[in-house]
Design an enzyme around this catalytic site. Structure first.
Site, short mmCIF file in Angstrom:
data_model
loop_
_atom_site.label_atom_id
_atom_site.label_comp_id
_atom_site.label_asym_id
_atom_site.label_seq_id
_atom_site.Cartn_x
_atom_site.Cartn_y
_atom_site.Cartn_z
N GLU A 111 43.31 68.24 56.16
CA GLU A 111 44.20 67.36 55.40
C GLU A 111 44.31 67.85 53.97
OE1 GLU A 111 42.50 63.43 55.56
OE2 GLU A 111 42.18 63.62 57.71
N LYS B 103 43.89 67.26 49.93
CA LYS B 103 42.98 66.45 49.11
C LYS B 103 43.81 65.90 47.95
CE LYS B 103 38.46 66.48 46.95
NZ LYS B 103 38.86 65.85 45.72
N ASP C 32 44.94 64.06 44.70
CA ASP C 32 44.24 63.94 43.43
C ASP C 32 44.60 62.61 42.78
OD1 ASP C 32 42.61 64.67 41.44
OD2 ASP C 32 43.95 66.15 40.55
N TYR D 271 41.57 57.54 56.24
CA TYR D 271 40.25 57.35 56.83
C TYR D 271 40.08 55.90 57.23
CZ TYR D 271 35.06 57.16 56.60
OH TYR D 271 33.73 56.97 56.84
N LYS E 121 37.88 73.19 47.41
CA LYS E 121 38.61 73.00 46.15
C LYS E 121 39.39 74.27 45.80
CE LYS E 121 37.77 69.75 43.49
NZ LYS E 121 36.72 68.96 42.98
N CYS F 131 37.03 74.93 5.81
CA CYS F 131 37.85 74.04 6.63
C CYS F 131 39.33 74.37 6.42
CB CYS F 131 37.57 72.59 6.25
SG CYS F 131 38.65 71.44 7.12
N CYS G 98 40.82 70.88 4.55
CA CYS G 98 40.37 70.37 3.26
C CYS G 98 39.62 71.42 2.45
CB CYS G 98 39.49 69.13 3.44
SG CYS G 98 37.87 69.53 4.08
N CYS H 212 32.99 70.79 9.70
CA CYS H 212 33.34 70.51 8.31
C CYS H 212 32.55 69.28 7.87
CB CYS H 212 34.85 70.24 8.22
SG CYS H 212 35.31 69.49 6.65
N CYS I 240 38.14 64.43 4.73
CA CYS I 240 38.91 65.43 5.48
C CYS I 240 39.89 64.69 6.41
CB CYS I 240 37.94 66.31 6.27
SG CYS I 240 38.75 67.58 7.22
S1 IVH Z 1 37.85 61.49 53.12
C1 IVH Z 1 33.63 59.83 53.76
N1 IVH Z 1 40.21 62.61 52.82
O1 IVH Z 1 38.41 63.02 47.41
C2 IVH Z 1 34.83 60.61 53.43
N2 IVH Z 1 39.02 61.99 50.87
O2 IVH Z 1 36.09 64.33 46.14
C3 IVH Z 1 35.80 59.89 52.65
N3 IVH Z 1 40.24 62.42 48.78
O3 IVH Z 1 36.10 60.43 47.74
C4 IVH Z 1 36.80 60.69 51.98
N4 IVH Z 1 42.03 63.25 49.70
O4 IVH Z 1 38.60 59.88 46.98
C5 IVH Z 1 39.13 62.08 52.19
N5 IVH Z 1 42.32 63.57 52.73
C6 IVH Z 1 41.26 63.05 52.10
C7 IVH Z 1 41.18 62.95 50.70
C8 IVH Z 1 40.03 62.42 50.11
C9 IVH Z 1 41.44 62.93 48.56
C10 IVH Z 1 39.30 62.00 47.70
C11 IVH Z 1 38.46 60.79 48.04
C12 IVH Z 1 37.07 61.34 48.06
C13 IVH Z 1 37.17 62.45 47.07
C14 IVH Z 1 36.04 63.43 47.18
#
Ligand code: IVH
Length: 677
Positions: free
Chosen positions: A112, A114, A116, A225, A311, A405, A408, A423, A429
């Site tokens: 999936e 992630k 932000d 989830y 990441k 600085c 100032c 400074c 300042c």
């Molecule tokens: S699953 C127990 N799926 O990323 C597992 N989390 O850095 C629960 N997040 O705590 C998380 N996209 O806030 C899951 N597709 C995704 C996600 C996701 C973003 C966030 C979530 C998590 C954090 C971890």
């Protein structure tokens, strides 16, 4: 049931359906006018028959009363985070560990995106939305239901087959790019501080006390989830499909992978394609598909062993360095800033990046006309992470750090053991003075959000603010007509704006002591330290009286912070300022919350390590709420050392030496519950 009620129910169902079509499927089957018609009819029926009020009615999505604060509630299942991997090797290690524990079982992964944003957990009972909690410390979160109801893609009632009578669905509240940009533009127009990125804006929005304001912000929520006892489906992928069929907004960017190579294909695809998404992602999440395997693998204190995040690397770009500028921060610290030819990075043009300090300049041996490598992580200001030198620049001269600085002209100081210069002209300042004002009004301090950087500048230039107390003597008339300092973009404060500013200043008198202490801007006293100091000393007078030894006994307070506090409180001007702020009505003592019990009175505890059911601070709060005392180090005065995972070995040694009882988290909970302390 009565006829009006039947019609109300029917309208709610219809409007929910059309909301779903519009906000989730992006494909509406009726036009706006017809929709408004139905909504109006519902509004008028609800007004006529208030006995049929429901917090989950689609009419409630516009927000309601301003709440005083969020009530905390316990999660039914701890809200864990994810472990991180940053390379194929780390990912393979993670997969191998899972494979080993599952002894040759077939592994299938769901990949999936992630998202932000801000994690949220939604509870549904009998097909109805019940409440939404933020993660908080993982055990308890803030009840932000009123704000969540305003997000139109979140169903308030769900329909479909096999819906468990009670379950939670978790996801991420995000700010899509377009909505974020529009919203930030509006803030700038109103003289408010722009948010650094969509994540911060989403998180700030969810914590707003005025749900009407949240309703204006066009937030989105992606769900990923599902947990609960009644969920029959044993495959995560199918659970997602099921959630989708119940009208939840489950994103479509999901794939099943059967091998590391297939996972890597997904990762590599999205590492490029993410730039075309209308929202931010910061990686990929992989989860085992079979939920029986989730149970077999379990979780560590922080994260499940059946899922991990990959990441993405921060993005980099190269450009030619033109010059180094120097910025003066609110504490006088000088930050060198590289100015280079504009270059595209993570979707925006950048031409400035910070370099840590003089040492970093030396280490990189950065020179004018060098090629700099610029990186953008989660933060708004990019960093210089490397330098390349062309042949024709080999005879250039190394950069010599400034001695005075840039604003100032005071001679800069570099203290022993400190990497940066500062400074010392604290009182005169200008950027330091302005920086302190900006810090004072900032969100995590006094939260006077109607005063952004530009407005602070306007007040300062008009000689209206000399110290923090000046804010509390301002009147709306002083502000009306003040003009911005930016000549190209002239704006001025109108009557309504002035009133809003005065109102926000007045409201800041309710800000709790830890934040007021942080707002004072004492050198090295960050948000967490301020909280610890406030909780330990309870009020400002005790803190002013504290000896260096007292200060050093507070967790994470070392010589540097203790000296800075002593220095600050030995200055008469500062003491006078505090006394004036007191008379203005600011909070300089901890509001004692009502104690749950006296079960732990006369007992002292040291808490060390990490815990499964609590954050360390959460456990400390629990002890204090039962009248127990928290100590930072084990001594003869300690009654119990509560040991979590990775308890400090020194603490254990000391406890053994002094015969202090050691218990783990579970023993503590048991003893507390049966009143055995
Ligand atoms: S699953 C127990 N799926 O990323 C597992 N989390 O850095 C629960 N997040 O705590 C998380 N996209 O806030 C899951 N597709 C995704 C996600 C996701 C973003 C966030 C979530 C998590 C954090 C971890």
């Amino acid at each position: 049931m009565s006829q009006p009620f039947n019609r109300i129910e029917e309208l709610r169902r219809l409007i929910n359906r059309y909301n779903y079509e519009y906000y989730v499927l992006d494909n509406s089957s009726i036009d706006d006018m017809q929709f408004d018609f139905l909504l109006k009819e519902l509004e008028s029926l609800e007004k006529q028959y208030p006995e049929f009020y429901s917090a989950n009615s689609p009419t409630q999505r516009v927000g309601g009363e301003v709440s005083k604060g969020f009530v905390q509630a316990e999660h039914n299942f701890p809200m864990l985070s994810l472990s991180n991997t940053y390379s194929k090797e780390e990912l393979v290690d993670f997969i191998n560990r899972a494979a080993q524990s599952l002894q040759g079982e077939n592994l299938e992964w769901v990949c999936e995106l992630k998202y932000d944003g801000v994690a949220i957990s939604l509870l549904y009972e009998d097909g109805k939305f019940v409440r939404a909690l933020t993660r908080g410390d993982g055990v308890k979160g803030d009840d932000v239901s009123d704000n969540i109801r305003t997000i139109k893609s979140i169903p308030l009632e769900i329909y479909g087959e096999n819906i468990p009578s009670k379950f939670e669905i978790r996801g991420e509240v995000i700010f899509p790019h377009k909505a974020f940009e529009e919203f930030n533009l509006k803030r700038i127009e109103n003289g408010e501080e722009a948010f650094a990125n969509p994540r911060n804006a989403a998180s700030g929005s969810i914590k707003l006390l005025d749900s009407k304001e949240v309703a204006q912000r066009k937030l989105e929520c992606f769900l990923y989830y599902m947990i609960g006892e009644g969920i029959e489906e044993n495959f995560h992928y199918k659970r997602l499909a099921q959630a989708c069929s119940w009208n939840f907004n489950v994103p479509k960017y999901v794939a099943i992978a059967k091998s590391v190579d297939e996972i890597m294909d997904f990762i590599n695809y999205w590492d490029i394609e993410r730039h075309n998404l209308p929202f931010d992602i910061d990686g990929i999440v992989i989860k085992l598909n079979n939920t029986n395997q989730w149970e077999q693998l379990g979780a560590t204190a922080k994260s499940p062993r059946w899922a991990t995040a990959f990441k993405f690397k921060a993005e980099q770009a190269k450009s030619k360095l033109l010059e180094i500028e120097y910025q003066v921060g609110r504490t006088g610290v000088i930050t060198p800033v590289a100015v280079f030819e504009p270059v595209r990075l993570a979707g925006t043009w950048v031409k400035r990046a910070s370099i840590h300090n003089a040492e970093q300049i030396q280490k990189l041996d950065i020179r004018e006309n060098d090629i700099v490598i610029v990186e953008k992580g989660g933060e708004i200001i990019p960093k210089i992470v490397g330098v390349e030198r062309d042949k024709d620049n080999e005879n250039s001269t190394p950069i010599k750090f400034i001695e005075n600085c840039p604003i100032c002209n005071a001679k800069l100081i570099k203290e022993e053991g400190e990497a940066g210069h500062y400074c010392p002209n604290y009182n005169h300042c200008p950027p330091q003075i302005l920086g302190r004002f900006q810090h004072f009004v900032s969100k995590k301090a006094m939260n006077i959000d109607t005063l952004g950087a530009e407005r602070i500048k306007m007040l300062f230039m008009a000689d209206l603010i000399k110290d923090f107390y000046s804010f509390y003597t301002l009147k709306a008339e002083d502000l009306i007509g003040l003009e911005s300092t930016d000549k190209e973009n002239k704006t001025s404060i109108q009557e309504k704006g002035a009133k809003n500013i005065i109102q926000a200043i007045e409201k800041s008198k309710e800000i709790e002591f830890p934040k007021v202490l942080y707002a004072l801007g004492i050198r090295f006293v960050g948000e967490v330290t301020a909280k610890r100091l406030a909780n330990t000393f309870k009020n400002i007078d005790n803190l002013i009286k504290a000896t260096k030894e007292d200060l050093l006994s507070v967790e994470d307070v070392g010589e540097r912070i203790a000296d800075s506090l002593i220095d600050y409180f030995s200055n008469e001007d500062n003491l006078e300022l505090i006394s004036k702020l007191k008379t203005a009505g600011l909070q300089f003592e901890i509001k004692e919350t009502e104690k749950e019990s006296n079960k732990l009175s006369n007992l002292s505890f040291v808490v060390s390590g990490t815990f499964i059911n609590f954050s360390r601070d959460g456990l400390k709060q629990l002890i204090e709420s039962h009248s127990g005392k928290i100590l930072s180090s084990v001594s003869s005065k300690t009654d119990y050392l509560i040991c979590g995972e990775k308890t400090g070995p020194q603490k254990i040694k000391q406890a053994e030496k002094l015969g202090v009882k050691m218990i783990d988290e579970q023993e503590f909970i048991n003893k507390l519950n049966i009143g055995e302390f």
